[in-house]
Design a protein around this motif. Structure first.
Motif, short mmCIF file in Angstrom:
data_model
loop_
_atom_site.label_atom_id
_atom_site.label_comp_id
_atom_site.label_asym_id
_atom_site.label_seq_id
_atom_site.Cartn_x
_atom_site.Cartn_y
_atom_site.Cartn_z
N GLY A 113 -1.10 -0.92 -1.37
CA GLY A 113 -1.16 -2.25 -0.78
C GLY A 113 -2.46 -2.95 -1.13
N THR A 114 -2.43 -4.28 -1.11
CA THR A 114 -3.61 -5.04 -1.53
C THR A 114 -4.74 -4.93 -0.52
OG1 THR A 114 -2.66 -7.03 -0.55
CG2 THR A 114 -2.28 -6.68 -2.90
N ALA B 84 0.63 -2.10 -11.15
CA ALA B 84 1.66 -2.54 -10.21
C ALA B 84 2.11 -1.41 -9.29
CB ALA B 84 2.86 -3.10 -10.99
N VAL B 85 2.24 -0.22 -9.83
CA VAL B 85 2.63 0.94 -9.01
C VAL B 85 1.55 1.27 -8.00
CG1 VAL B 85 3.12 3.41 -9.09
CG2 VAL B 85 4.21 1.88 -10.73
N VAL C 144 -0.65 -0.80 -6.69
CA VAL C 144 -0.63 -1.84 -5.66
C VAL C 144 0.54 -1.63 -4.71
CG1 VAL C 144 -0.30 -4.32 -5.28
CG2 VAL C 144 -1.92 -3.53 -7.00
N LEU C 145 1.69 -1.25 -5.23
CA LEU C 145 2.84 -1.01 -4.36
C LEU C 145 2.62 0.18 -3.43
CD1 LEU C 145 5.84 -1.60 -6.80
CD2 LEU C 145 5.19 -2.99 -4.82
N ILE C 146 1.95 1.21 -3.92
CA ILE C 146 1.73 2.41 -3.11
C ILE C 146 0.68 2.15 -2.03
CG2 ILE C 146 0.81 4.77 -3.15
CD1 ILE C 146 2.13 5.10 -5.88
#
Length: 72
Positions: free
Chosen positions: A19-20, A12-13, A15-17
């Motif tokens: 981006g998808t 999750a971290v 992906v947040l950093i």
């Protein structure tokens, strides 16, 4: 070895950093480079007798002699 909840938090971290979209393009680029590497390795095995080394010896027919006549 990290547990499953720790791995999910880590993903999750990431992906947040990044981006998808960035992760998707990174994955496709990595897949394309692996395919290209495998293709190059297969092509090398198919033609082991080809000699791609440079030939630095000059053939005798290309040797040109210059005329050094001097006028006196």
């Amino acid at each position: 070895m990290p547990s499953w909840p720790n791995l999910l938090i880590l993903v999750a971290v990431i992906v947040l950093i990044f981006g998808t979209k960035k992760l998707r393009t990174l994955g496709s680029d990595l897949g394309a480079s692996i395919k290209g590497f495998k293709k190059a390795m297969d092509n090398e095995d198919d033609n082991p007798t080809s000699n791609n080394d440079a030939n630095f010896s000059a053939p005798s027919s290309t040797h040109v002699e210059k005329n050094h006549d001097k006028k006196e």
